[in-house]
Design a protein around this motif. Structure first.
Motif, PDB file in Angstrom:
ATOM      1  N   GLU A 270       0.830  -1.207   0.000  1.00 19.56           N
ATOM      2  CA  GLU A 270       0.000   0.000   0.000  1.00 19.56           C
ATOM      3  C   GLU A 270       0.865   1.258   0.000  1.00 19.56           C
ATOM      4  O   GLU A 270       0.511   2.270  -0.596  1.00 19.56           O
ATOM      5  CB  GLU A 270      -0.917  -0.014   1.218  1.00 19.56           C
ATOM      6  CG  GLU A 270      -1.964   1.069   1.193  1.00 19.56           C
ATOM      7  CD  GLU A 270      -2.986   0.914   2.302  1.00 19.56           C
ATOM      8  OE1 GLU A 270      -3.890   1.760   2.378  1.00 19.56           O
ATOM      9  OE2 GLU A 270      -2.876  -0.047   3.090  1.00 19.56           O
ATOM     10  N   SER A 271       2.023   1.150   0.636  1.00 19.22           N
ATOM     11  CA  SER A 271       2.960   2.279   0.682  1.00 19.22           C
ATOM     12  C   SER A 271       3.795   2.401  -0.590  1.00 19.22           C
ATOM     13  O   SER A 271       4.581   3.334  -0.739  1.00 19.22           O
ATOM     14  CB  SER A 271       3.898   2.111   1.875  1.00 19.22           C
ATOM     15  OG  SER A 271       4.638   0.899   1.742  1.00 19.22           O
ATOM     16  N   GLN A 272       3.638   1.417  -1.505  1.00 19.07           N
ATOM     17  CA  GLN A 272       4.365   1.366  -2.779  1.00 19.07           C
ATOM     18  C   GLN A 272       5.886   1.282  -2.586  1.00 19.07           C
ATOM     19  O   GLN A 272       6.647   1.678  -3.457  1.00 19.07           O
ATOM     20  CB  GLN A 272       4.020   2.583  -3.654  1.00 19.07           C
ATOM     21  CG  GLN A 272       2.560   2.644  -4.039  1.00 19.07           C
ATOM     22  CD  GLN A 272       2.247   3.799  -4.966  1.00 19.07           C
ATOM     23  OE1 GLN A 272       2.893   4.846  -4.942  1.00 19.07           O
ATOM     24  NE2 GLN A 272       1.237   3.623  -5.817  1.00 19.07           N
ATOM     25  N   GLU A 273       6.308   0.721  -1.455  1.00 23.19           N
ATOM     26  CA  GLU A 273       7.741   0.591  -1.193  1.00 23.19           C
ATOM     27  C   GLU A 273       8.316  -0.712  -1.743  1.00 23.19           C
ATOM     28  O   GLU A 273       9.523  -0.876  -1.814  1.00 23.19           O
ATOM     29  CB  GLU A 273       8.022   0.675   0.314  1.00 23.19           C
ATOM     30  CG  GLU A 273       7.381  -0.449   1.117  1.00 23.19           C
ATOM     31  CD  GLU A 273       7.681  -0.350   2.597  1.00 23.19           C
ATOM     32  OE1 GLU A 273       8.760   0.165   2.935  1.00 23.19           O
ATOM     33  OE2 GLU A 273       6.843  -0.787   3.399  1.00 23.19           O
ATOM     34  N   TRP A 274       7.436  -1.639  -2.114  1.00 31.04           N
ATOM     35  CA  TRP A 274       7.910  -2.891  -2.695  1.00 31.04           C
ATOM     36  C   TRP A 274       6.800  -3.507  -3.533  1.00 31.04           C
ATOM     37  O   TRP A 274       5.619  -3.185  -3.373  1.00 31.04           O
ATOM     38  CB  TRP A 274       8.365  -3.886  -1.624  1.00 31.04           C
ATOM     39  CG  TRP A 274       7.298  -4.249  -0.603  1.00 31.04           C
ATOM     40  CD1 TRP A 274       7.088  -3.637   0.604  1.00 31.04           C
ATOM     41  CD2 TRP A 274       6.287  -5.256  -0.724  1.00 31.04           C
ATOM     42  NE1 TRP A 274       6.015  -4.203   1.252  1.00 31.04           N
ATOM     43  CE2 TRP A 274       5.512  -5.208   0.474  1.00 31.04           C
ATOM     44  CE3 TRP A 274       5.966  -6.194  -1.687  1.00 31.04           C
ATOM     45  CZ2 TRP A 274       4.432  -6.055   0.701  1.00 31.04           C
ATOM     46  CZ3 TRP A 274       4.886  -7.058  -1.464  1.00 31.04           C
ATOM     47  CH2 TRP A 274       4.132  -6.980  -0.280  1.00 31.04           C
ATOM     48  N   ILE A 275       7.210  -4.376  -4.433  1.00 29.59           N
ATOM     49  CA  ILE A 275       6.256  -5.195  -5.176  1.00 29.59           C
ATOM     50  C   ILE A 275       6.753  -6.641  -5.183  1.00 29.59           C
ATOM     51  O   ILE A 275       7.950  -6.902  -5.081  1.00 29.59           O
ATOM     52  CB  ILE A 275       6.071  -4.719  -6.638  1.00 29.59           C
ATOM     53  CG1 ILE A 275       7.394  -4.780  -7.406  1.00 29.59           C
ATOM     54  CG2 ILE A 275       5.456  -3.333  -6.704  1.00 29.59           C
ATOM     55  CD1 ILE A 275       7.231  -4.518  -8.888  1.00 29.59           C
ATOM     56  N   ALA A 276       5.808  -7.547  -5.269  1.00 31.65           N
ATOM     57  CA  ALA A 276       6.144  -8.962  -5.399  1.00 31.65           C
ATOM     58  C   ALA A 276       5.471  -9.496  -6.653  1.00 31.65           C
ATOM     59  O   ALA A 276       4.372  -9.057  -7.016  1.00 31.65           O
ATOM     60  CB  ALA A 276       5.673  -9.741  -4.178  1.00 31.65           C
ATOM     61  N   ILE A 277       6.138 -10.400  -7.313  1.00 33.22           N
ATOM     62  CA  ILE A 277       5.587 -11.028  -8.511  1.00 33.22           C
ATOM     63  C   ILE A 277       5.279 -12.483  -8.169  1.00 33.22           C
ATOM     64  O   ILE A 277       6.183 -13.260  -7.844  1.00 33.22           O
ATOM     65  CB  ILE A 277       6.576 -10.939  -9.686  1.00 33.22           C
ATOM     66  CG1 ILE A 277       6.919  -9.473  -9.968  1.00 33.22           C
ATOM     67  CG2 ILE A 277       5.992 -11.609 -10.932  1.00 33.22           C
ATOM     68  CD1 ILE A 277       8.037  -9.284 -10.978  1.00 33.22           C
TER      69      ILE A 277
END
Length: 296
Positions: A270-277
């Motif tokens: 939600e904080s856009q500090e990470w993404i996972a695929i």
């Protein structure tokens, strides 16, 4: 420095040399491109910098689009204008007409098997094919499956420097050799042919008109594209705080905890500090697992 640089590659330089020059200009160490263009080819060269290098593999897998000029009447050792002439015949426009070309192009749409050129970087027994070719050694070239998604005649037959030529737009899967396609089209027309020139007009979601040149980079007149742009074709899910903590720690999950997806799912904090695929687990039915976690 993290992001994707869209370079309009000039002729006369390798893709690797382009990456090295970008590294020097932008003073960054981590960089990689997403699909080699031959030295004589121009167009979209997508260069991932910093953390964006984590998405190189996905962009490499994506479709590409090209505009190619095919010359009729002459075939070459390299299947393009750089090679030595192998066969040359005199042609008249009555021998190959526009309707014949258009109907022939239709036959090339879809899945097919392609044999890479003798002068290419494909490896056989640890050596590049062009190394064997330069030594005059004949080796069996590995066949590869490709897909021509679309092919269209955009400029009909015209005479240039005593050669009949025509221009096509091609959208294809990764690994497609357009110069081999050019010679195969000529063969289907019953005449020798080669690729006269080529420009890549699209690589994945990135278009030629969005690219910058070395000159504009040197002036500082450029912007980096966020790495998430490379993944925008996949669905995105923002989980609850509790689930997000498990995902960030690389948890294997029941597929019921995430939205239904086909190939891959982007899970974004939600904080856009990470993404996972995430993708479906190959060994555990009904489960999904992280393929990559990228801290932004």
């Amino acid at each position: 420095m993290d992001g994707i640089l869209l370079l309009h590659k000039p002729a006369g330089i390798t893709s690797r040399q382009c990456v090295s020059k970008v590294q020097r200009l932008l003073q960054t160490k981590k960089a990689g491109h997403t699909g080699t263009l031959d030295p004589g080819v121009t167009g979209v060269l997508t260069i991932c910098l910093g953390k964006a290098t984590k998405v190189v593999e996905y962009l490499t897998e994506s479709d590409k689009a090209y505009q190619a000029v095919i010359a009729l009447g002459t075939s070459t050792t390299t299947e393009d204008a750089e090679g030595e002439i192998v066969e040359k015949v005199e042609l008249t426009k009555s021998q190959v007409n526009e309707m014949n070309i258009m109907s022939t192009l239709e036959r090339f749409k879809g899945s097919m098997t392609q044999i890479p050129p003798l002068y290419s970087a494909v490896k056989v027994k640890g050596k590049r094919l062009y190394e064997y070719a330069r030594q005059g050694i004949e080796v069996e070239r590995p066949k590869r499956n490709i897909v021509i998604k679309d092919i269209e005649l955009v400029e009909p037959l015209y005479d240039k420097d005593g050669q009949w030529m025509f221009t096509i737009d091609v959208t294809c899967s990764k690994g497609t050799y357009i110069r081999t396609l050019a010679t195969d089209i000529g063969r289907a027309l019953g005449v020798p042919a080669h690729m006269h020139s080529l420009i890549r007009t699209r690589s994945g979601p990135f278009l030629l008109q969005d690219c910058v040149t070395f000159a504009t980079i040197e002036k500082g007149d450029y912007e980096l594209t966020p790495l998430t742009k490379a993944l925008e074709a996949w669905p995105v899910f923002v989980p609850s705080a509790n689930l997000a903590e498990k995902i960030r720690n690389g948890a294997v999950l029941s597929k019921d905890l995430l939205p239904s997806f086909q190939e891959r799912l982007i899970v974004e904090a939600e904080s856009q500090e990470w993404i996972a695929i995430y993708r479906h687990h190959s060994e555990k039915e009904g489960m999904v697992k992280p393929e990559k976690i990228i801290v932004l």
